[in-house]
Write an enzyme that holds these catalytic residues in place. Structure first.
Site, PDB file in Angstrom:
ATOM      1  N   GLU A 123      -2.669  -7.455   4.978  1.00 54.83           N
ATOM      2  CA  GLU A 123      -3.945  -7.676   5.112  1.00 54.83           C
ATOM      3  C   GLU A 123      -4.454  -8.695   4.036  1.00 54.83           C
ATOM      4  O   GLU A 123      -4.076  -8.833   3.080  1.00 54.83           O
ATOM      5  CB  GLU A 123      -4.880  -6.417   5.027  1.00 54.83           C
ATOM      6  CG  GLU A 123      -4.431  -5.474   3.872  1.00 54.83           C
ATOM      7  CD  GLU A 123      -5.147  -4.137   3.986  1.00 54.83           C
ATOM      8  OE1 GLU A 123      -5.385  -3.575   5.050  1.00 54.83           O
ATOM      9  OE2 GLU A 123      -5.155  -3.432   2.772  1.00 54.83           O
ATOM     10  N   CYS A 136      -8.822 -12.609  -1.433  1.00 53.08           N
ATOM     11  CA  CYS A 136      -8.131 -11.633  -1.833  1.00 53.08           C
ATOM     12  C   CYS A 136      -6.732 -11.586  -1.201  1.00 53.08           C
ATOM     13  O   CYS A 136      -6.766 -11.305   0.165  1.00 53.08           O
ATOM     14  CB  CYS A 136      -8.462 -10.076  -2.074  1.00 53.08           C
ATOM     15  SG  CYS A 136      -7.484  -8.948  -2.508  1.00 53.08           S
ATOM     16  N   CYS A 143       4.007  -1.423  -1.755  1.00 57.94           N
ATOM     17  CA  CYS A 143       4.175  -1.802  -3.063  1.00 57.94           C
ATOM     18  C   CYS A 143       5.153  -0.642  -3.696  1.00 57.94           C
ATOM     19  O   CYS A 143       5.104   0.596  -3.179  1.00 57.94           O
ATOM     20  CB  CYS A 143       2.690  -1.530  -3.808  1.00 57.94           C
ATOM     21  SG  CYS A 143       3.057  -2.111  -5.610  1.00 57.94           S
ATOM     22  N   CYS A 147       1.494   3.509  -8.277  1.00 59.57           N
ATOM     23  CA  CYS A 147       0.531   3.811  -9.143  1.00 59.57           C
ATOM     24  C   CYS A 147      -0.400   5.009  -8.426  1.00 59.57           C
ATOM     25  O   CYS A 147      -0.728   4.920  -7.039  1.00 59.57           O
ATOM     26  CB  CYS A 147      -0.664   2.658  -9.495  1.00 59.57           C
ATOM     27  SG  CYS A 147       0.153   1.304 -10.120  1.00 59.57           S
ATOM     28  N   CYS A 150      -3.514   4.693  -6.451  1.00 58.35           N
ATOM     29  CA  CYS A 150      -3.660   3.387  -5.241  1.00 58.35           C
ATOM     30  C   CYS A 150      -3.048   3.758  -3.986  1.00 58.35           C
ATOM     31  O   CYS A 150      -1.904   4.140  -3.930  1.00 58.35           O
ATOM     32  CB  CYS A 150      -2.843   2.102  -5.922  1.00 58.35           C
ATOM     33  SG  CYS A 150      -2.604   0.847  -4.953  1.00 58.35           S
ATOM     34  N   CYS A 374      -7.959  -3.829   0.172  1.00 57.60           N
ATOM     35  CA  CYS A 374      -6.589  -3.636   0.344  1.00 57.60           C
ATOM     36  C   CYS A 374      -6.216  -2.059   0.541  1.00 57.60           C
ATOM     37  O   CYS A 374      -6.833  -1.292  -0.260  1.00 57.60           O
ATOM     38  CB  CYS A 374      -5.699  -4.278  -0.636  1.00 57.60           C
ATOM     39  SG  CYS A 374      -6.533  -5.750  -0.930  1.00 57.60           S
TER      40      CYS A 374
HETATM   41  N1  SAH Z   1      -0.377  -4.625  -7.943  1.00 56.34           N
HETATM   42  C1  SAH Z   1      -1.266  -5.862  -8.685  1.00 56.34           C
HETATM   43  C2  SAH Z   1      -2.151  -6.455  -7.903  1.00 56.34           C
HETATM   44  C3  SAH Z   1      -2.833  -5.634  -6.347  1.00 56.34           C
HETATM   45  S1  SAH Z   1      -3.771  -4.171  -7.005  1.00 56.34           S
HETATM   46  C4  SAH Z   1      -1.968  -4.782  -9.684  1.00 56.34           C
HETATM   47  O1  SAH Z   1      -1.848  -3.740  -9.661  1.00 56.34           O
HETATM   48  O2  SAH Z   1      -2.606  -5.245 -10.575  1.00 56.34           O
HETATM   49  C5  SAH Z   1      -5.293  -4.970  -7.356  1.00 56.34           C
HETATM   50  C6  SAH Z   1      -6.346  -4.057  -8.120  1.00 56.34           C
HETATM   51  O3  SAH Z   1      -6.748  -3.158  -7.413  1.00 56.34           O
HETATM   52  C7  SAH Z   1      -5.598  -3.399  -9.382  1.00 56.34           C
HETATM   53  O4  SAH Z   1      -6.093  -3.548 -10.453  1.00 56.34           O
HETATM   54  C8  SAH Z   1      -5.370  -2.172  -8.834  1.00 56.34           C
HETATM   55  O5  SAH Z   1      -5.153  -1.189  -9.935  1.00 56.34           O
HETATM   56  C9  SAH Z   1      -6.911  -1.814  -8.128  1.00 56.34           C
HETATM   57  N2  SAH Z   1      -6.699  -0.638  -7.351  1.00 56.34           N
HETATM   58  C10 SAH Z   1      -5.972  -0.150  -6.621  1.00 56.34           C
HETATM   59  N3  SAH Z   1      -6.303   1.131  -5.868  1.00 56.34           N
HETATM   60  C11 SAH Z   1      -7.474   1.079  -6.179  1.00 56.34           C
HETATM   61  C12 SAH Z   1      -8.486   2.079  -5.955  1.00 56.34           C
HETATM   62  N4  SAH Z   1      -8.155   3.130  -5.046  1.00 56.34           N
HETATM   63  N5  SAH Z   1      -9.617   2.217  -6.409  1.00 56.34           N
HETATM   64  C13 SAH Z   1     -10.044   0.769  -7.250  1.00 56.34           C
HETATM   65  N6  SAH Z   1      -9.208  -0.066  -7.546  1.00 56.34           N
HETATM   66  C14 SAH Z   1      -7.693   0.175  -6.968  1.00 56.34           C
HETATM   67 FE1  SF4 Z   2       1.049  -1.594  -6.590  1.00 56.08          FE
HETATM   68 FE2  SF4 Z   2      -1.168  -0.346  -6.217  1.00 56.08          FE
HETATM   69 FE3  SF4 Z   2       0.126  -0.140  -8.638  1.00 56.08          FE
HETATM   70 FE4  SF4 Z   2      -0.850  -2.657  -7.919  1.00 56.08          FE
HETATM   71  S1  SF4 Z   2      -2.041  -0.689  -8.163  1.00 56.08           S
HETATM   72  S2  SF4 Z   2       0.961  -2.002  -8.709  1.00 56.08           S
HETATM   73  S3  SF4 Z   2      -0.581  -2.536  -5.441  1.00 56.08           S
HETATM   74  S4  SF4 Z   2       0.583   0.473  -6.673  1.00 56.08           S
END
Ligand code: SAH
Ligand code: SF4
Length: 410
Positions: A123, A136, A143, A147, A150, A374
């Site tokens: 997306e 974005c 991924c 995390c 996420c 995302c």
């Molecule tokens: N993988 C990379 C880039 C994609 S995530 C990274 O982790 O930096 C982009 C941002 O969205 C990151 O800072 C991530 O931690 C944040 N993010 C992911 N899930 C989220 C959530 N549920 N609520 C708020 N921010 C989130």
């Molecule tokens: Fe992957 Fe989500 Fe962690 Fe970014 S925040 S590295 S997209 S698992």
């Protein structure tokens, strides 16, 4: 819902995810031109049998038509002889990722669910603001990094996106916004953040090659100062990102103690906070005019105390980092182990950082009505499919619009 991340293999440090470098073949046997550099286009023309000097000239012309003018067929290339166009059409194709669904929010945010040629969904989101428009962009399908807050990290399927699929996102957005040819003035799409699905530094070469095309003055023509790459902290690739791509850096820090960061960003068990901040201090091109953005997702009773805020300030000072902090309200999804901090807590946290002289804006969620961010449209589409087969399935997975604003041009 959460995986046992202690057992999770984390891809190796130097060449994290090996990717096939060869242009992937299409079912119709044609070579896709989007995603190729000028030199690669020339080489493909030669390989198809074009005489070398002509391939050089035609390569240059085709490059310009594809990336600067946004054309999708050879008949539109007015400086290429009509007689040669069918030869090109038989062998080459200028395409975009397939659009599964496109939505526009009442606040102007747009979201696309896209599909790769081999059937994977990913997306992209466009966020218009008064003074800029930020796209974005995704770097992977899913991924590997898990995390815990996420939703993308919970997706089973992971594949690197190819340069064509990364540049293709930007080109598709330009199509939708009617912004061809590439021009420096007056466009809506002014900034790009690599903050969609995936970890861009685990798909380094494809992201680099794609962004080079995006940054080429005769290509898509977006300045590297308007592009931000976000990483969860793939330390061994950070210097290369600075040297070989040279865009702004955002780092998903999210916690200031080993214990908490180990839990919420499991990659921390491999590359700890000190190592990460040292890599930030050494990031080529970071200075007071081009600060490193630290992203910090606000999780209730987890990482949001005054003490955490003060420690964040101490770390930034200790490593002498030209930094700003983006506070992201957590966007909950079904099965998530966390809740978002209260607005008062977020404000108090922000104030501590701000009073230390470091900018710490709180991100406003955008495009809520279309679940624009995302992880969520894909989930919505899956939900639709599931509810067609499994009656009564109900979840509101994904997170919504916590995409930090991109940095403005210096
Ligand atoms: N993988 C990379 C880039 C994609 S995530 C990274 O982790 O930096 C982009 C941002 O969205 C990151 O800072 C991530 O931690 C944040 N993010 C992911 N899930 C989220 C959530 N549920 N609520 C708020 N921010 C989130
Ligand atoms: Fe992957 Fe989500 Fe962690 Fe970014 S925040 S590295 S997209 S698992």
């Amino acid at each position: 819902m959460s995986a046992d991340t202690s057992l999770m293999p984390i891809p190796g440090p130097i060449d994290p995810v090996p990717v096939p470098r060869r242009v992937s073949s299409r079912a119709d046997g044609k070579v896709a031109l989007v995603g190729l550099s000028k030199e690669q286009i020339r080489a493909e023309l030669e390989q198809a049998g074009m005489e070398p000097r002509q391939a050089k000239l035609r390569g240059k012309q085709i490059w310009h038509w594809v990336y600067n003018r946004g054309v999708t067929n050879f008949a539109q290339m007015s400086d290429i002889a009509k007689a040669q166009q069918p030869w090109l059409t038989e062998r080459f194709v200028i395409s975009r990722p397939n659009v599964v669904e496109a939505q526009v929010s009442s606040d102007g945010t747009r979201k696309w669910l896209l599909k790769t040629h081999d059937g994977h969904d990913f997306e992209m989101v466009f966020i218009p603001d008064a003074d800029r428009g930020t796209l974005c962009v995704s770097s992977q399908v899913g991924c590997t990094l898990n995390c815990r807050f996420c939703h993308t990290g919970t997706m089973q399927l992971v594949r690197n996106l190819e340069p064509a699929e990364i540049v293709g996102q930007v080109m598709l957005a330009r199509d939708a916004l009617g912004e061809w040819p590439s021009q420096p003035e007056g466009r809506m799409l002014t900034n790009i953040v690599m903050m969609g699905m995936g970890e861009p530094l685990y798909n380094f070469e494809n992201v680099r090659d794609a962004l080079k095309i995006v940054m080429d003055g005769d290509g898509l023509g977006l300045s590297r100062r308007r592009i931000t790459l976000s990483t969860s902290g793939v330390v061994p690739m950070m210097a290369r990102a600075g040297e070989e791509i040279g865009v702004n850096l955002a780092v998903s820090l999210h916690a200031v103690t080993k214990e908490i960061r180990d839990e919420i960003v499991p990659l921390n068990r491999k590359y700890g906070i000190e190592q990460l901040l040292e890599a930030c201090a050494a990031y080529p091109g970071a200075n007071n005019a081009r600060r490193i953005t630290f992203e910090y997702v606000m999780l209730k009773d987890k990482n949001d105390s005054d003490q955490h805020a003060r420690e964040l300030v101490r770390l930034i000072r200790h490593y002498k980092l030209p930094a700003k902090v983006n506070l992201i309200p957590f966007n909950p999804w079904a099965g998530a182990a966390y809740e978002c901090s209260t607005p008062e807590r977020i404000r108090a946290f922000s104030n501590i950082i701000f009073e230390a002289g470091i900018s710490a804006p709180v991100r406003t969620p955008r495009g809520r009505d279309i679940d624009a961010a995302c992880g969520q449209l894909k989930t919505a589409a899956e939900k639709k499919r599931r509810s067609q087969s499994v009656r009564g399935t109900d979840e509101n997975g994904g997170w919504s619009a916590a995409i930090p604003e991109a940095q403005t041009a210096a």
